[in-house]
Design a protein around this motif. Structure first.
Motif, short mmCIF file in Angstrom:
data_model
loop_
_atom_site.label_atom_id
_atom_site.label_comp_id
_atom_site.label_asym_id
_atom_site.label_seq_id
_atom_site.Cartn_x
_atom_site.Cartn_y
_atom_site.Cartn_z
N LYS A 23 0.84 -1.21 0.00
CA LYS A 23 0.00 0.00 0.00
C LYS A 23 0.87 1.25 0.00
O LYS A 23 0.59 2.21 -0.71
CB LYS A 23 -0.92 0.01 1.21
N ARG A 24 1.92 1.23 0.78
CA ARG A 24 2.83 2.38 0.85
C ARG A 24 3.55 2.57 -0.49
O ARG A 24 3.76 3.70 -0.93
CB ARG A 24 3.83 2.12 1.97
N TYR A 25 3.92 1.47 -1.14
CA TYR A 25 4.56 1.54 -2.45
C TYR A 25 3.61 2.15 -3.49
O TYR A 25 4.02 2.97 -4.31
CB TYR A 25 5.03 0.15 -2.88
N GLU A 26 2.35 1.75 -3.46
CA GLU A 26 1.37 2.32 -4.38
C GLU A 26 1.20 3.82 -4.15
O GLU A 26 1.09 4.59 -5.09
CB GLU A 26 0.02 1.61 -4.25
N LYS A 27 1.20 4.24 -2.90
CA LYS A 27 1.12 5.68 -2.57
C LYS A 27 2.36 6.40 -3.08
O LYS A 27 2.27 7.50 -3.64
CB LYS A 27 0.97 5.87 -1.07
N TRP A 28 3.53 5.78 -2.91
CA TRP A 28 4.79 6.35 -3.41
C TRP A 28 4.70 6.55 -4.93
O TRP A 28 5.07 7.60 -5.44
CB TRP A 28 5.94 5.41 -3.06
N PHE A 42 8.38 16.59 0.22
CA PHE A 42 7.34 17.23 1.03
C PHE A 42 6.66 16.25 1.98
O PHE A 42 5.96 16.65 2.89
CB PHE A 42 6.30 17.90 0.14
N ILE A 43 6.87 14.96 1.75
CA ILE A 43 6.32 13.92 2.62
C ILE A 43 7.47 13.42 3.49
O ILE A 43 8.32 12.67 3.03
CB ILE A 43 5.73 12.74 1.81
#
Length: 93
Positions: A23-28, A42-43
C-alpha cells in the motif's frame, strides 16, 4: 506526468512483501507520477535521499523502518526506474 518503470525482478519482490508495504509503495508511485521525485521531499515519512558509493546516481525512499525502495531518475525522458525494493540491504548484487 512521470512514467515509472519497474525492473523485472521488482514484480517478484512485490509478491513477497507485506500488504502494508504494498500500500505504501502504491502511494509512493502515485506521488511520483503526479509531482515527480521532487514531490517526495514534502512527505517527511519517505526520507527520500541520494545514495553514495556503489549506488551513486540512485536514490532511496523509506517505505517503512525496514523496507526501502531504490530508484534512479532519467531526466531527459521524465522517467523513474525502480531498481529494487529491499529490506535495507544496500550491498550491490
Amino acid at each position: 506526468m512521470w512514467e515509472i518503470y519497474e525492473h523485472r525482478k521488482v514484480s517478484k519482490q512485490l509478491s513477497a512483501l507485506p500488504i502494508e508495504i504494498l500500500k505504501r509503495y502504491e502511494k509512493w508511485k502515485d506521488i511520483v507520477r503526479i509531482s515527480g521525485p521532487s514531490g517526495l521531499k514534502f512527505i517527511k515519512g519517505f526520507h527520500d535521499e541520494a545514495l553514495r558509493g556503489d549506488w551513486k546516481g540512485h536514490r532511496s525512499s523509506r517505505l517503512s523502518i525496514k523496507y526501502r525502495i531504490i530508484y534512479r531518475i532519467v531526466e531527459k525522458e521524465i522517467l523513474v526506474q525502480v531498481i529494487n525494493i529491499t529490506p535495507h540491504d544496500y550491498r550491490r548484487k
